[in-house]
Design an enzyme around this catalytic site. Structure first.
Site, PDB file in Angstrom:
ATOM      1  N   LYS A  51      28.222  48.866  49.338  1.00 48.75           N
ATOM      2  CA  LYS A  51      27.095  50.047  50.133  1.00 48.75           C
ATOM      3  C   LYS A  51      26.627  50.529  49.139  1.00 48.75           C
ATOM      4  CE  LYS A  51      28.769  48.778  54.710  1.00 48.75           C
ATOM      5  NZ  LYS A  51      29.845  49.768  55.723  1.00 48.75           N
ATOM      6  N   GLN A 100      32.693  54.583  57.473  1.00 51.79           N
ATOM      7  CA  GLN A 100      33.737  53.563  57.840  1.00 51.79           C
ATOM      8  C   GLN A 100      34.629  53.087  58.789  1.00 51.79           C
ATOM      9  OE1 GLN A 100      32.628  50.780  55.667  1.00 51.79           O
ATOM     10  NE2 GLN A 100      33.588  49.237  56.506  1.00 51.79           N
ATOM     11  N   ASP A 110      24.337  52.720  61.964  1.00 51.57           N
ATOM     12  CA  ASP A 110      25.238  51.971  62.140  1.00 51.57           C
ATOM     13  C   ASP A 110      24.276  51.726  63.757  1.00 51.57           C
ATOM     14  OD1 ASP A 110      27.870  50.603  60.549  1.00 51.57           O
ATOM     15  OD2 ASP A 110      28.898  52.378  60.593  1.00 51.57           O
TER      16      ASP A 110
HETATM   17  N1  GUN Z   1      33.887  48.238  58.980  1.00 53.52           N
HETATM   18  C1  GUN Z   1      33.391  46.841  58.856  1.00 53.52           C
HETATM   19  N2  GUN Z   1      32.190  46.584  59.345  1.00 53.52           N
HETATM   20  C2  GUN Z   1      31.820  47.816  59.040  1.00 53.52           C
HETATM   21  C3  GUN Z   1      29.929  47.774  59.715  1.00 53.52           C
HETATM   22  O1  GUN Z   1      29.242  47.960  59.954  1.00 53.52           O
HETATM   23  N3  GUN Z   1      30.103  49.952  59.814  1.00 53.52           N
HETATM   24  C4  GUN Z   1      31.279  50.372  59.533  1.00 53.52           C
HETATM   25  N4  GUN Z   1      30.988  51.690  60.263  1.00 53.52           N
HETATM   26  N5  GUN Z   1      32.761  50.275  59.545  1.00 53.52           N
HETATM   27  C5  GUN Z   1      32.896  49.033  59.490  1.00 53.52           C
END
Ligand code: GUN
Length: 310
Positions: free
Chosen positions: A55, A99, A122
């Site tokens: 990311k 996350q 998100d």
């Molecule tokens: N953990 C796995 N996929 C995601 C996601 O799309 N967003 C977040 N915040 N955590 C994750």
């Protein structure tokens, strides 16, 4: 989209993701303010570390201001909430991503609800969930994986000369992160939507009704070729690590048995290289959008009361 070895078209998520990232980087370069993305990682989950690194890399490649907060697994819920509140108040940050999963003992709902809805890239905050559920998609931050899957569905439908409107869509999986928002997005395009799940009676028969079949269950190769209606558009959201051919090696497979599906489907997203790359691209698109909306709010405030904003 290119013809595959079987009958189905293989939908190229890597190419679609690269196109989104290129557009985002181009638009970001034209803004007065650099879009800012903050990613918070609590604990040392190896998969989360990999995702968070990707990311950050994507944010840099788009020319964003990108910050990562690494917190120990011992971080308390109160500390995490204080960090989110500080990021909410930081004008250089337009998108906040905490996350998941969070370390044991932290209530992730509480933490996610602390994120300002306009910075919730998100799309997990109840305000954004509600906007999507009530059809106000233009105002919602849409969760990245279903948003990316929807782009691929639109691209594949165009390539196959199909309409989404009126199509039978079946989503296997009812998670808040994928299944439910995917249903809302397909509904917004006038598909007839069914959400199937572990308690659905005769799941193969329900799946076989689908013109658009979305698999989001997290069970390796659960959906077999004979669950698929001939010519259907199949979107595989699953990313499952399974033992590889050689001892000690692993490989990634989706929720759909790809080889079987290729012989039946009209188009399919492979794993890897399908929906996966779209998630990060849509995160960048959401961050760009959050930055643009923040700039518009700032401009409105300046017009409403000149001198009140610096
Ligand atoms: N953990 C796995 N996929 C995601 C996601 O799309 N967003 C977040 N915040 N955590 C994750």
């Amino acid at each position: 989209m290119k013809p595959s070895a079987g009958k189905a078209l293989l939908i190229d998520g890597k190419a679609a993701s690269a196109a989104v990232l290129e557009r985002v980087a181009g638009e970001a370069a034209g803004l007065k303010v650099k879009p800012g993305l903050a990613v918070v990682l609590a604990g040392e989950d190896p998969a989360s570390q990999v995702y968070v690194k990707s990311k950050g890399k994507a944010a840099h490649s788009c020319g964003f201001h990108s910050v990562q907060h690494d917190l120990p697994a011992t971080t308390s819920e109160a500390e995490l909430i204080r960090l989110v509140q500080a990021l909410n108040a930081d004008p250089a940050i337009h998108g906040i991503l905490v996350q998941l999963p969070l370390p044991a003992g932290i209530d992730s709902t509480k933490v996610l609800e602390t994120i300002a809805p306009e910075k919730d890239v998100d799309g997990f905050h109840p305000v954004n969930v509600g906007l999507l559920a009530t059809g106000m998609i233009e105002r919602a931050m849409v969760p990245c994986t279903p948003a990316g899957a929807m782009l691929l569905i639109e691209e594949a439908a165009r390539a196959l000369g199909r309409e989404i409107s009126g199509a039978e869509a079946v989503i296997v999986g009812r998670s808040n992160i994928v299944g439910k928002p995917m249903a809302q997005l397909l509904l917004s395009k006038n598909a007839t939507v069914t959400i199937a799940h572990s308690r659905t009676r005769d799941l193969p028969a329900v799946a076989r009704r689908a013109d658009i079949l979305v698999a989001a269950v997290g069970r390796p190769e659960m959906i077999r070729g004979d669950w698929i209606k001939p010519g259907a558009l199949v979107i595989d959201v699953g990313i499952n690590r399974v033992p590889g051919a050689e001892p000690g090696k692993t490989r990634l497979v989706g929720d759909v048995a790809l080889e079987e599906a290729l012989a039946v489907a009209g188009a399919i997203t492979p794993v890897p290289g399908g929906v996966g790359p779209m998630t990060i691209a849509m995160l960048m698109a959401n961050t760009l959008r959050a930055a643009k909306l923040a700039a518009a709010r700032f401009a409105c405030a300046a017009v409403a009361s000149p001198g009140s904003v610096e």
